[in-house]
Design a protein around this motif. Structure first.
Motif, short mmCIF file in Angstrom:
data_model
loop_
_atom_site.label_atom_id
_atom_site.label_comp_id
_atom_site.label_asym_id
_atom_site.label_seq_id
_atom_site.Cartn_x
_atom_site.Cartn_y
_atom_site.Cartn_z
N VAL A 87 0.83 -1.20 0.00
CA VAL A 87 0.00 0.00 0.00
C VAL A 87 0.86 1.26 0.00
N ALA A 88 2.00 1.23 0.69
CA ALA A 88 2.86 2.41 0.76
C ALA A 88 3.36 2.81 -0.63
N ASP A 89 3.66 1.84 -1.48
CA ASP A 89 4.13 2.14 -2.84
C ASP A 89 3.03 2.85 -3.64
N ILE A 90 1.76 2.35 -3.52
CA ILE A 90 0.66 2.98 -4.25
C ILE A 90 0.45 4.41 -3.76
N LEU A 91 0.48 4.61 -2.45
CA LEU A 91 0.28 5.95 -1.91
C LEU A 91 1.40 6.89 -2.34
N GLY A 92 2.63 6.38 -2.28
CA GLY A 92 3.76 7.23 -2.69
C GLY A 92 3.66 7.65 -4.14
N LYS A 100 -4.91 -4.74 10.29
CA LYS A 100 -5.53 -3.91 9.27
C LYS A 100 -4.57 -2.81 8.87
N VAL A 101 -4.60 -2.48 7.58
CA VAL A 101 -3.83 -1.35 7.06
C VAL A 101 -4.79 -0.16 6.97
N ILE A 102 -4.41 0.93 7.66
CA ILE A 102 -5.29 2.09 7.76
C ILE A 102 -4.67 3.26 7.02
N VAL A 103 -5.42 3.81 6.08
CA VAL A 103 -4.97 4.95 5.28
C VAL A 103 -5.93 6.11 5.53
N LYS A 104 -5.36 7.28 5.84
CA LYS A 104 -6.16 8.48 6.05
C LYS A 104 -5.73 9.57 5.08
N VAL A 105 -6.72 10.22 4.47
CA VAL A 105 -6.47 11.38 3.62
C VAL A 105 -7.11 12.57 4.33
N ILE A 106 -6.26 13.48 4.84
CA ILE A 106 -6.72 14.58 5.68
C ILE A 106 -6.50 15.90 4.94
N ASP A 107 -7.55 16.71 4.87
CA ASP A 107 -7.41 18.02 4.22
C ASP A 107 -7.94 19.11 5.13
N VAL A 130 -13.51 -0.60 -2.22
CA VAL A 130 -13.08 -0.95 -0.85
C VAL A 130 -13.89 -2.12 -0.33
N LEU A 131 -15.19 -2.12 -0.58
CA LEU A 131 -16.02 -3.23 -0.13
C LEU A 131 -15.62 -4.54 -0.81
N LEU A 132 -15.27 -4.47 -2.08
CA LEU A 132 -14.82 -5.66 -2.78
C LEU A 132 -13.54 -6.22 -2.19
N HIS A 133 -12.76 -5.36 -1.55
CA HIS A 133 -11.52 -5.79 -0.90
C HIS A 133 -11.75 -6.19 0.55
N GLY A 134 -13.00 -6.20 0.99
CA GLY A 134 -13.30 -6.59 2.36
C GLY A 134 -13.00 -5.51 3.38
N GLY A 135 -12.93 -4.25 2.94
CA GLY A 135 -12.60 -3.16 3.85
C GLY A 135 -13.75 -2.21 4.08
N THR A 136 -13.43 -1.09 4.72
CA THR A 136 -14.44 -0.06 5.00
C THR A 136 -13.85 1.31 4.69
N VAL A 137 -14.73 2.25 4.36
CA VAL A 137 -14.32 3.62 4.15
C VAL A 137 -15.31 4.53 4.89
N THR A 144 -11.63 14.23 6.81
CA THR A 144 -10.72 13.09 6.92
C THR A 144 -11.44 11.84 6.41
N PHE A 145 -10.90 11.27 5.33
CA PHE A 145 -11.41 10.02 4.78
C PHE A 145 -10.50 8.90 5.25
N THR A 146 -11.09 7.86 5.85
CA THR A 146 -10.32 6.75 6.41
C THR A 146 -10.69 5.46 5.70
N VAL A 147 -9.67 4.78 5.17
CA VAL A 147 -9.85 3.49 4.50
C VAL A 147 -9.15 2.43 5.33
N GLU A 148 -9.89 1.37 5.69
CA GLU A 148 -9.31 0.25 6.43
C GLU A 148 -9.41 -1.01 5.58
N LEU A 149 -8.25 -1.64 5.35
CA LEU A 149 -8.19 -2.85 4.54
C LEU A 149 -7.54 -3.97 5.35
N PRO A 150 -8.06 -5.21 5.21
CA PRO A 150 -7.44 -6.32 5.95
C PRO A 150 -6.04 -6.60 5.41
N GLU A 151 -5.12 -6.79 6.33
CA GLU A 151 -3.74 -7.07 5.95
C GLU A 151 -3.65 -8.44 5.28
#
Length: 440
Positions: free
Chosen positions: A290-295, A361-368, A410-417, A428-435
């Motif tokens: 996930v870090a590579d995609i975000l970067g 869980k891998v947690i990604v936040k986009v804060i503006d 996100v739902l298809l990946h089993g996560g939540t937003v 703040t948008f928060t995405v949680e994905l199962p590791e």
């Protein structure tokens, strides 16, 4: 029967001695205070030796009850009723006795174990007859009452069990007619109640889906019609312009090109949603960093942020964390969230991307620090074609489908937003994905 035996015993001596008067007195004395009304003592030839009513003395009594005793039986008995004319059926025996029912008992009279005669005891059974008749009437009444109660209970139980089925059937018929607003009444806590609850939930879900479908078709038609209408106006203006102004023509063609891009964007987003809803495109799942995609997304969008005077930073901890997912789809999710954050943040603001790992869980936040989202709109922000500020959304080129696509992926990946926001302070948008290796 016991009374007849006692009477026979009282008159045996007198009969043996052929003393008619003594026999008569013994029988009369015995009958006093008893229920029996008549007694007859017969010799071995069936001839009456004594009759307490003094009617049949010397008469041979040919009765089956008497014959039964003379033939060696221990007793004989019979019952006689009044006929249709009100007279006794056997007046010869019953005589002046009154009553609707008369009983006749015959028992042997013995002397030192030898049969010496027969005693016939006659008694009316009117009271017993009436009691039996009353019992019969009461039984019939109770049976009728029980039958009525059974019928009433059966009808009530039948309605109790069939009414829910009938209501459910009526609801199904209404659904086939296109009415999804119908609900059945829930009664009690039995299986029918559970079925009614499930049916109501199904109706509600179908109704919501139908409303969403109608709204989706309406919004999609509007989104497709708007750029087409704009292009038609621009083209007609160019067509009827004489002579054609090159600068105006170039400007109008540029506007038409933008509308075409917008139309392509709407169509592309619609196709993406349709393909995901219908399961036509399966996720190409594999471990994704996930870090590579975000970067990569931060580097792609930083020039746009600098152009708008926005500071964009990233804090990516646990960079080794991976999720099982589709890299292209996840790229679409995070790019969309970051792009929205830049669009709705004013000059001098900031956009920050954070990544962490917690509870598998891998947690990604986009804060503006942008304009924020009103609280009443936050519940609908992921609905298709939903816009908080329609005018501003059109200025920024939004279709109202981006966040819907984000949630679906996100739902298809089993996560939540989720989103948390405050007006004029940011979102703040928060995405949680199962590791990778963890269940969702």
């Amino acid at each position: 029967m016991q009374l007849a035996r006692e009477a026979a015993s009282a008159g045996e001596d007198a009969l043996f001695q052929r003393d008619g008067a003594a026999l008569y007195d013994a029988l009369r004395h015995f009958l006093s205070g008893q229920d029996a009304q008549r007694a007859l003592a017969l010799d071995l030839n069936g001839v009456v030796q004594a009759d307490t009513l003094s009617e049949l003395n010397g008469v041979q009594l040919q009765r089956r009850e008497v014959a039964a005793v003379l033939s060696g039986q221990e007793s004989g008995y019979g019952y006689y009723l009044r006929g249709e004319d009100g007279q006794p059926v056997d007046r010869f025996i019953i005589g002046r006795l009154s009553g609707s029912m008369t009983s006749l008992y015959a028992v042997p009279m013995t002397r030192e174990g030898a049969l010496i005669g027969v005693l016939v005891l006659v008694a009316t059974s009117q009271d017993a007859y009436r009691a039996l008749a009353d019992v019969q009437v009461q039984m019939l009444s109770w049976l009728a009452l029980v039958a009525v109660i059974v019928v009433v209970i059966s009808v009530a139980m039948s309605r109790y069990f069939t009414r829910p089925i009938a209501e459910l059937n009526e609801g199904i018929v209404e659904m086939t007619r296109g009415d999804f607003s119908n609900r059945v009444r829930v009664r009690g806590h039995n299986e029918f109640a559970q079925l009614a609850v499930a049916f109501n939930m199904m109706c509600e879900r179908i109704e919501n889906l139908d409303k969403a479908r109608s709204q989706f078709v309406s919004n999609a038609s509007h989104e497709l019609k708007t750029p087409l209408s704009t292009m038609k106006i621009l083209i007609e203006t160019l067509m009827y312009q004489d002579p054609m102004d090159p600068d105006m023509t170039r400007e109008f063609l540029g506007d038409i090109n933008k509308e075409i891009d917008r139309l392509n964007s709407v169509i592309g987003d619609l196709l993406t949603l349709v393909s995901m809803d219908g399961g036509e495109k399966k996720l190409e799942t594999k471990p994704v960093a996930v870090a590579d995609i975000l970067g990569d997304n931060v580097r792609r969008l930083q020039p746009l942020a600098r152009e708008k005077g926005i500071e964009m930073t990233a804090s990516l901890r646990d960079q080794a964390a991976t999720v099982d997912g589709d890299a292209s789809r996840l790229t679409q999710v995070f790019y969309n969230l970051m792009d929205n954050a830049i669009k709705y943040t004013g000059r001098g603001g900031s956009v920050r991307v954070e990544m962490s790992r917690r509870d598998k869980k891998v947690i990604v936040k986009v804060i503006d620090t942008g304009i924020g989202i009103p609280k009443e709109d936050q519940l609908h922000i992921f609905d298709r074609f939903y816009r908080v500020d329609k005018a501003r959304s059109r200025e920024t080129g939004g279709t109202g489908l981006g966040l819907s696509i984000v949630r679906q992926i996100v739902l298809l990946h089993g996560g939540t937003v989720t989103v948390s926001s405050e007006e004029e302070k940011g979102s703040t948008f928060t995405v949680e994905l199962p590791e990778s290796g963890a269940k969702a």
